[in-house]
Design a protein around this motif. Structure first.
Motif, PDB file in Angstrom:
ATOM      1  N   ASP A   1       0.846  -1.199   0.000  1.00 26.82           N
ATOM      2  CA  ASP A   1       0.000   0.000   0.000  1.00 26.82           C
ATOM      3  C   ASP A   1       0.879   1.245   0.000  1.00 26.82           C
ATOM      4  OD1 ASP A   1      -3.074   0.795   0.843  1.00 26.82           O
ATOM      5  OD2 ASP A   1      -1.594   2.227   1.625  1.00 26.82           O
ATOM      6  N   PRO A   2       0.470   2.288  -0.759  1.00 28.92           N
ATOM      7  CA  PRO A   2       1.274   3.517  -0.815  1.00 28.92           C
ATOM      8  C   PRO A   2       1.461   4.156   0.561  1.00 28.92           C
ATOM      9  CG  PRO A   2      -0.527   3.578  -2.414  1.00 28.92           C
ATOM     10  CD  PRO A   2      -0.720   2.343  -1.609  1.00 28.92           C
ATOM     11  N   ALA A   3       0.540   3.875   1.480  1.00 25.86           N
ATOM     12  CA  ALA A   3       0.662   4.452   2.829  1.00 25.86           C
ATOM     13  C   ALA A   3       1.462   3.558   3.764  1.00 25.86           C
ATOM     14  CB  ALA A   3      -0.732   4.701   3.412  1.00 25.86           C
TER      15      ALA A   3
ATOM     16  N   CYS B   1      -1.915  -7.921  -2.641  1.00 24.00           N
ATOM     17  CA  CYS B   1      -1.767  -6.906  -3.683  1.00 24.00           C
ATOM     18  C   CYS B   1      -3.114  -6.282  -4.014  1.00 24.00           C
ATOM     19  CB  CYS B   1      -1.212  -7.529  -4.962  1.00 24.00           C
ATOM     20  SG  CYS B   1       0.304  -8.472  -4.708  1.00 24.00           S
ATOM     21  N   PRO B   2      -3.356  -5.052  -3.601  1.00 26.13           N
ATOM     22  CA  PRO B   2      -4.618  -4.406  -3.926  1.00 26.13           C
ATOM     23  C   PRO B   2      -4.677  -3.966  -5.392  1.00 26.13           C
ATOM     24  CG  PRO B   2      -3.538  -3.327  -2.064  1.00 26.13           C
ATOM     25  CD  PRO B   2      -2.530  -4.199  -2.739  1.00 26.13           C
ATOM     26  N   ARG B   3      -5.877  -3.753  -5.858  1.00 25.25           N
ATOM     27  CA  ARG B   3      -6.141  -3.111  -7.154  1.00 25.25           C
ATOM     28  C   ARG B   3      -7.186  -2.039  -6.918  1.00 25.25           C
ATOM     29  NH1 ARG B   3      -3.386  -3.167 -12.144  1.00 25.25           N
ATOM     30  NH2 ARG B   3      -1.547  -4.224 -11.328  1.00 25.25           N
TER      31      ARG B   3
ATOM     32  N   GLU C   1      -9.006   1.476  -6.375  1.00 25.54           N
ATOM     33  CA  GLU C   1      -8.530   2.636  -5.609  1.00 25.54           C
ATOM     34  C   GLU C   1      -7.890   2.203  -4.293  1.00 25.54           C
ATOM     35  OE1 GLU C   1      -8.587   5.570  -7.258  1.00 25.54           O
ATOM     36  OE2 GLU C   1      -9.423   4.244  -8.795  1.00 25.54           O
ATOM     37  N   GLY C   2      -7.805   0.883  -4.081  1.00 25.09           N
ATOM     38  CA  GLY C   2      -7.210   0.385  -2.855  1.00 25.09           C
ATOM     39  C   GLY C   2      -8.172  -0.501  -2.090  1.00 25.09           C
ATOM     40  N   VAL C   3      -7.777  -0.902  -0.900  1.00 26.59           N
ATOM     41  CA  VAL C   3      -8.600  -1.816  -0.099  1.00 26.59           C
ATOM     42  C   VAL C   3      -9.497  -1.066   0.864  1.00 26.59           C
ATOM     43  CG1 VAL C   3      -7.105  -3.840  -0.099  1.00 26.59           C
ATOM     44  CG2 VAL C   3      -6.722  -2.020   1.579  1.00 26.59           C
TER      45      VAL C   3
ATOM     46  N   GLU D   1       2.207  -3.090   6.747  1.00 32.92           N
ATOM     47  CA  GLU D   1       1.927  -2.482   5.449  1.00 32.92           C
ATOM     48  C   GLU D   1       3.239  -1.938   4.910  1.00 32.92           C
ATOM     49  OE1 GLU D   1      -1.272   0.403   5.734  1.00 32.92           O
ATOM     50  OE2 GLU D   1      -2.120  -0.675   7.434  1.00 32.92           O
ATOM     51  N   LEU D   2       3.502  -2.235   3.634  1.00 31.99           N
ATOM     52  CA  LEU D   2       4.756  -1.795   3.017  1.00 31.99           C
ATOM     53  C   LEU D   2       4.489  -1.049   1.721  1.00 31.99           C
ATOM     54  CD1 LEU D   2       7.051  -4.961   3.374  1.00 31.99           C
ATOM     55  CD2 LEU D   2       7.136  -2.839   4.723  1.00 31.99           C
ATOM     56  N   SER D   3       5.343  -0.081   1.437  1.00 36.43           N
ATOM     57  CA  SER D   3       5.347   0.638   0.164  1.00 36.43           C
ATOM     58  C   SER D   3       6.746   0.543  -0.423  1.00 36.43           C
ATOM     59  CB  SER D   3       4.984   2.110   0.379  1.00 36.43           C
ATOM     60  OG  SER D   3       5.330   2.866  -0.774  1.00 36.43           O
ATOM     61  N   ILE D   4       6.846   0.462  -1.754  1.00 38.13           N
ATOM     62  CA  ILE D   4       8.188   0.425  -2.344  1.00 38.13           C
ATOM     63  C   ILE D   4       8.654   1.811  -2.757  1.00 38.13           C
ATOM     64  CG2 ILE D   4       8.047  -1.980  -3.051  1.00 38.13           C
ATOM     65  CD1 ILE D   4       7.746  -0.805  -5.993  1.00 38.13           C
TER      66      ILE D   4
ATOM     67  N   LEU E   1       1.573   3.558  -8.551  1.00 37.83           N
ATOM     68  CA  LEU E   1       1.443   2.285  -9.252  1.00 37.83           C
ATOM     69  C   LEU E   1      -0.037   2.001  -9.477  1.00 37.83           C
ATOM     70  CD1 LEU E   1       3.963   0.130  -7.172  1.00 37.83           C
ATOM     71  CD2 LEU E   1       4.364   1.217  -9.391  1.00 37.83           C
ATOM     72  N   SER E   2      -0.328   1.080 -10.396  1.00 35.60           N
ATOM     73  CA  SER E   2      -1.722   0.709 -10.678  1.00 35.60           C
ATOM     74  C   SER E   2      -2.234  -0.348  -9.722  1.00 35.60           C
ATOM     75  CB  SER E   2      -1.845   0.172 -12.101  1.00 35.60           C
ATOM     76  OG  SER E   2      -1.118   0.971 -12.992  1.00 35.60           O
ATOM     77  N   GLY E   3      -1.334  -0.965  -8.990  1.00 34.59           N
ATOM     78  CA  GLY E   3      -1.735  -2.027  -8.078  1.00 34.59           C
ATOM     79  C   GLY E   3      -0.516  -2.526  -7.333  1.00 34.59           C
ATOM     80  N   GLY E   4      -0.728  -3.491  -6.450  1.00 40.28           N
ATOM     81  CA  GLY E   4       0.351  -3.917  -5.575  1.00 40.28           C
ATOM     82  C   GLY E   4       1.277  -4.977  -6.146  1.00 40.28           C
ATOM     83  N   GLU E   5       0.988  -5.499  -7.353  1.00 38.42           N
ATOM     84  CA  GLU E   5       1.760  -6.643  -7.856  1.00 38.42           C
ATOM     85  C   GLU E   5       3.234  -6.328  -8.069  1.00 38.42           C
ATOM     86  OE1 GLU E   5      -1.195  -5.743  -9.011  1.00 38.42           O
ATOM     87  OE2 GLU E   5      -2.432  -7.452  -8.400  1.00 38.42           O
ATOM     88  N   LEU E   6       3.514  -5.215  -8.738  1.00 42.30           N
ATOM     89  CA  LEU E   6       4.926  -4.883  -8.973  1.00 42.30           C
ATOM     90  C   LEU E   6       5.632  -4.596  -7.662  1.00 42.30           C
ATOM     91  CD1 LEU E   6       4.576  -2.731 -12.213  1.00 42.30           C
ATOM     92  CD2 LEU E   6       5.507  -5.036 -11.989  1.00 42.30           C
ATOM     93  N   ALA E   7       4.928  -3.996  -6.724  1.00 35.75           N
ATOM     94  CA  ALA E   7       5.511  -3.749  -5.403  1.00 35.75           C
ATOM     95  C   ALA E   7       5.835  -5.082  -4.714  1.00 35.75           C
ATOM     96  CB  ALA E   7       4.558  -2.914  -4.558  1.00 35.75           C
ATOM     97  N   ALA E   8       4.909  -6.035  -4.804  1.00 36.68           N
ATOM     98  CA  ALA E   8       5.146  -7.354  -4.188  1.00 36.68           C
ATOM     99  C   ALA E   8       6.351  -8.036  -4.834  1.00 36.68           C
ATOM    100  CB  ALA E   8       3.902  -8.230  -4.323  1.00 36.68           C
TER     101      ALA E   8
HETATM  102  C1  JBZ Z   1       2.340   0.740  -3.745  1.00 29.18           C
HETATM  103  C2  JBZ Z   1      -4.348  -0.144  -5.748  1.00 29.18           C
HETATM  104  O1  JBZ Z   1      -3.266  -0.821  -5.244  1.00 29.18           O
HETATM  105  C3  JBZ Z   1      -2.075  -0.178  -5.115  1.00 29.18           C
HETATM  106  C4  JBZ Z   1      -1.833   1.050  -5.700  1.00 29.18           C
HETATM  107  C5  JBZ Z   1      -0.619   1.667  -5.527  1.00 29.18           C
HETATM  108  C6  JBZ Z   1       0.377   1.050  -4.792  1.00 29.18           C
HETATM  109  C7  JBZ Z   1       0.122  -0.203  -4.220  1.00 29.18           C
HETATM  110  C8  JBZ Z   1      -1.104  -0.829  -4.378  1.00 29.18           C
HETATM  111  S1  JBZ Z   1       1.520  -0.695  -3.341  1.00 29.18           S
HETATM  112  N1  JBZ Z   1       1.646   1.542  -4.499  1.00 29.18           N
HETATM  113  C9  JBZ Z   1       3.679   1.018  -3.241  1.00 29.18           C
HETATM  114  O2  JBZ Z   1       4.384   0.099  -2.880  1.00 29.18           O
HETATM  115  O3  JBZ Z   1       4.024   2.205  -3.179  1.00 29.18           O
END
Ligand code: JBZ
Length: 267
Positions: free
Chosen positions: A87-89, A111-113, A115-117, A128-131, A136-143
């Motif tokens: 999550d971005p937060a 991995c959320p998609r 507007e978030g969870v 909760e972690l942010s990269i 990002l469009s979702g959490g997959e690339l962050a994961a």
């Molecule tokens: C992340 C909607 O899901 C999201 C959107 C943005 C986002 C993540 C999940 S995880 N940004 C980050 O790691 O900063």
């Protein structure tokens, strides 16, 4: 003991490729790590396996419903599991967190998609972690970033020599690397690297790592205790930087090509 990672996503296809290749691919093939990618829709609601809904209070987009997430976590969790919401937060990922996660036995990455969870999902996870600070469009690339950073730290995933060097240069940027040819487009290779003096090479590399870190990421040096030798290198480089800023400097220093030129982020 093998690290198990379950990834919960609405786009399982996004995970497969990167995990098949290179270091993660080899670590998984060797059985050092197990990664299971699970489609959140398995826990979707009703005949349509619904996972999202409109936000209470109105507004654009959809929100990931809590029930599929809660049911998926109930199904996958066991004593010793750590569930992580991307999550971005979330807390910004750093190497010390990757080290913590690498020591766990079971990691669940959510991995959320959309507007978030739903906010209530936060109470269902352990952290909760942010990269990083970009959208990002979702959490997959962050994961995937978390998985890559963690897998390299699992014993046996990479050559032991690499981890020794990494711990020596803990918290510093890498020193410059060169390979053949000896001259490329008029650019040579520092003489010390071809001198055969291994001690001199090691000292030069460490000094270069310090100098580069001072110029590009001074924030990294602020949290690092310097030895007297390191302090001498950093002080000399700081004096060189001050000379360049006062305008008596001609040409470019070796390290100013790609870095920021001022402390001001134009964004
Ligand atoms: C992340 C909607 O899901 C999201 C959107 C943005 C986002 C993540 C999940 S995880 N940004 C980050 O790691 O900063």
């Amino acid at each position: 003991m093998t690290l198990e990672i379950d990834v919960l996503t609405l786009f399982p296809g996004m995970l497969a490729g990167p995990l098949d290749e290179s270091i993660p691919g080899r670590a998984i093939a060797r059985g050092l790590v197990t990664v299971r990618v699970r489609d959140l829709r398995e826990w979707g609601i009703g005949r349509h396996r619904s996972v999202d809904d409109a936000p209470y209070g109105g507004g654009a987009g959809m929100v990931l419903r809590p029930e599929p997430v809660g049911d998926a976590l109930d199904a996958l969790r066991r004593p010793g599991s750590t569930a992580v919401l991307m999550d971005p937060a979330g807390e910004p990922l750093r190497q010390s967190i990757a080290r913590e996660l690498a020591g766990l036995e079971h990691l669940i990455l959510l991995c959320p998609r959309y507007e978030g969870v739903d906010e209530r999902v936060r109470s269902l996870v352990d952290r909760e972690l942010s990269i990083g600070d970009y959208v990002l469009s979702g959490g997959e690339l962050a994961a995937l970033v978390v998985i890559d950073a963690v897998i390299r730290l699992v014993p046996g995933a990479i050559e032991e020599a690499s981890t020794v060097e990494e711990s020596f240069s803990q918290g510093l940027l890498e020193y410059p690397q060169y390979t053949r040819p000896a001259v490329y487009r008029g650019m040579g290779v520092p003489d010390v690297l071809t001198s055969g003096d291994h001690g001199a090479v090691a000292r030069w590399r460490h000094a270069e790592a310090l100098r580069r870190t001072l110029r590009r990421r001074p924030d990294l040096l602020e949290v690092r205790q310097l030895t007297p030798d390191e302090r001498r290198v950093v002080d000399a480089e700081r004096a060189a930087i001050d000379g360049e800023r006062s305008g008596d400097h001609v040409g470019r220093s070796a390290d100013e090509g790609a870095g920021r030129r001022s402390g001001v982020d134009p964004a």
